[in-house]
Design a protein around this motif. Sequence first.
Motif, PDB file in Angstrom:
ATOM      1  N   UNK A 274       0.841  -1.192   0.000  1.00 23.49           N
ATOM      2  CA  UNK A 274       0.000   0.000   0.000  1.00 23.49           C
ATOM      3  C   UNK A 274       0.882   1.249   0.000  1.00 23.49           C
ATOM      4  N   UNK A 275       0.252   2.374  -0.314  1.00 21.68           N
ATOM      5  CA  UNK A 275       0.986   3.644  -0.248  1.00 21.68           C
ATOM      6  C   UNK A 275       1.448   3.911   1.182  1.00 21.68           C
ATOM      7  N   UNK A 276       0.595   3.565   2.148  1.00 21.38           N
ATOM      8  CA  UNK A 276       0.980   3.779   3.543  1.00 21.38           C
ATOM      9  C   UNK A 276       2.172   2.910   3.929  1.00 21.38           C
ATOM     10  N   UNK A 277       2.275   1.701   3.393  1.00 18.64           N
ATOM     11  CA  UNK A 277       3.452   0.866   3.644  1.00 18.64           C
ATOM     12  C   UNK A 277       4.733   1.632   3.328  1.00 18.64           C
ATOM     13  N   UNK A 278       4.761   2.254   2.141  1.00 18.56           N
ATOM     14  CA  UNK A 278       5.963   2.966   1.701  1.00 18.56           C
ATOM     15  C   UNK A 278       6.240   4.180   2.575  1.00 18.56           C
ATOM     16  N   UNK A 279       5.195   4.971   2.838  1.00 19.85           N
ATOM     17  CA  UNK A 279       5.395   6.211   3.581  1.00 19.85           C
ATOM     18  C   UNK A 279       5.738   5.947   5.048  1.00 19.85           C
ATOM     19  N   UNK A 280       5.101   4.946   5.633  1.00 22.38           N
ATOM     20  CA  UNK A 280       5.402   4.590   7.018  1.00 22.38           C
ATOM     21  C   UNK A 280       6.812   4.004   7.142  1.00 22.38           C
ATOM     22  N   UNK A 281       7.214   3.212   6.148  1.00 19.34           N
ATOM     23  CA  UNK A 281       8.548   2.602   6.160  1.00 19.34           C
ATOM     24  C   UNK A 281       9.637   3.666   6.169  1.00 19.34           C
ATOM     25  N   UNK A 282       9.544   4.637   5.275  1.00 19.36           N
ATOM     26  CA  UNK A 282      10.609   5.638   5.193  1.00 19.36           C
ATOM     27  C   UNK A 282      10.602   6.527   6.435  1.00 19.36           C
ATOM     28  N   UNK A 283       9.430   6.811   6.969  1.00 18.44           N
ATOM     29  CA  UNK A 283       9.339   7.615   8.185  1.00 18.44           C
ATOM     30  C   UNK A 283       9.987   6.908   9.373  1.00 18.44           C
ATOM     31  N   UNK A 284       9.623   5.642   9.576  1.00 20.66           N
ATOM     32  CA  UNK A 284      10.142   4.910  10.723  1.00 20.66           C
ATOM     33  C   UNK A 284      11.633   4.625  10.596  1.00 20.66           C
ATOM     34  N   UNK A 285      12.066   4.283   9.385  1.00 18.87           N
ATOM     35  CA  UNK A 285      13.490   3.997   9.178  1.00 18.87           C
ATOM     36  C   UNK A 285      14.332   5.234   9.485  1.00 18.87           C
ATOM     37  N   UNK A 322       3.273  10.426   7.524  1.00 22.03           N
ATOM     38  CA  UNK A 322       2.910   9.398   6.544  1.00 22.03           C
ATOM     39  C   UNK A 322       1.411   9.358   6.260  1.00 22.03           C
ATOM     40  N   UNK A 323       0.591   9.506   7.301  1.00 23.71           N
ATOM     41  CA  UNK A 323      -0.858   9.467   7.098  1.00 23.71           C
ATOM     42  C   UNK A 323      -1.327  10.659   6.268  1.00 23.71           C
ATOM     43  N   UNK A 324      -0.789  11.835   6.582  1.00 23.01           N
ATOM     44  CA  UNK A 324      -1.135  13.027   5.801  1.00 23.01           C
ATOM     45  C   UNK A 324      -0.678  12.880   4.355  1.00 23.01           C
ATOM     46  N   UNK A 325       0.469  12.255   4.162  1.00 23.72           N
ATOM     47  CA  UNK A 325       0.999  12.088   2.818  1.00 23.72           C
ATOM     48  C   UNK A 325       0.106  11.190   1.966  1.00 23.72           C
ATOM     49  N   UNK A 346      -8.365   1.663   2.302  1.00 26.94           N
ATOM     50  CA  UNK A 346      -7.497   0.502   2.100  1.00 26.94           C
ATOM     51  C   UNK A 346      -6.041   0.915   1.941  1.00 26.94           C
ATOM     52  N   UNK A 347      -5.807   2.071   1.302  1.00 28.60           N
ATOM     53  CA  UNK A 347      -4.436   2.531   1.085  1.00 28.60           C
ATOM     54  C   UNK A 347      -3.809   3.042   2.377  1.00 28.60           C
TER      55      UNK A 347
END
Length: 425
Positions: A274-285, A322-325, A346-347
């Motif tokens: 999902x888009x959130x997968x990508x945005x959350x991943x880069x934020x947390x990393x 990430x959620x706002x993004x 879903x995203x």
Amino acid sequence: MMRSLDAKLAEIKANPRSRAFILADAKDADMAFGVRAPGPRYYLSARGERPARFSPEVWTREEFGYRNLPEFLDVIREVVHQGVVDIMLMSAYVNEQLTIKEGLFKNSTVTPAARANDTTDIWVVRHGCYTREPAQPFRSATIDHIQCGKIECERDGVSEFPGANLGLYSLTFVNNLEQDRETLLWFKAFREEAERKKFRYFLEVFDPNVASGIPPEKLGEFINDQILRTLAGVTEAGRPLFLKIVYHGPRALEELAQYDPNLVIGILGGSAGTTYDAFKLIHDAQKYGARVALFGRKINNAEHQLAFIEMLRLITDGRISPEEAVRAYHGVLQAKGIKPKLPLEKDLELTDQSMQYDGTAARRATVPIQNNPLASSATAPASSPAPQASPTAWPTFPNGAPNFEAMSPAQRRAYHQWRLTRRFG
């Protein structure tokens, strides 16, 4: 012109607290996937579709659903011209077409790079079985071909090469003595050649691609120890600029990040999700110590790559969550009349993505985001008018510039959605 990569590496070395973050677009999948490498036609460049050569009595339009190479090159050109990423990673052949022959990067802040080896665990050809075998070391490209497009570069007095002078070298440890020793011997030969030819590289370390006897929750420790043990015998002249590894969570990443301040750590993106997968991943990393992210399929499979990349940069700059993004990204798609692959709710779900290169490992069940204020807002149909906002909807300075310090989360979201709609609409 100083490349943004070099400026950021210098800043990171000088100031460990710097927010400088290196973003790479990995467009090297033609060394893995073949026909499928350019990705599905979710997103085409401004030049539009390049006619594909196929016979209508043989193919249906739905069957011929992947971009061709000319379309793929156009997408790369647009990403480079956008100038948001710091590195564009390509195959040696694409590097030759765009860097050497076309000079795409001559006046760009983006650094060209090429995949310097292609171990067998990325041989993801249709109907093949190579990825089920322990990864074997292999190199198609040579350093000279990456630097100047021929078997031997002219090096007398040459400070720069027409091609790329940065490469990705990958290692896959499988916890087998003979296998891993062979992998390290190939790496040693590459390092020595790279040092002699003044070729810079970054090091990718994959998780084992076959059963290794290591519990999944211990893989981060195994990879950390392999990296540090391997590089302990390598002096500064032969060390990588930075690492590219699977994100195994906060504990494993912080353990590696705190060990050596000179070690710049990057994470790989994995499969699309999902888009959130990508945005959350880069934020947390980034939060737990990463200074680099290399996203391939997450960018290449996006409905609108330029907007997706812009969101990644806004997240790493600390200007949007990430959620706002995710919501702002859907706003761009809506403004452009692009139907998203997933509805907004879903995203905004987080899924446990497989980190195998071929993506064959099964996913776990999706986990909904708890107490997420964005999830209650249903996305409008793709054909609906774009949401409009006025610059007076958020705090500004006397000169009209946005005042981010005074903004609430809702105002920041409104501002970025308005700005991105104007930019990409």
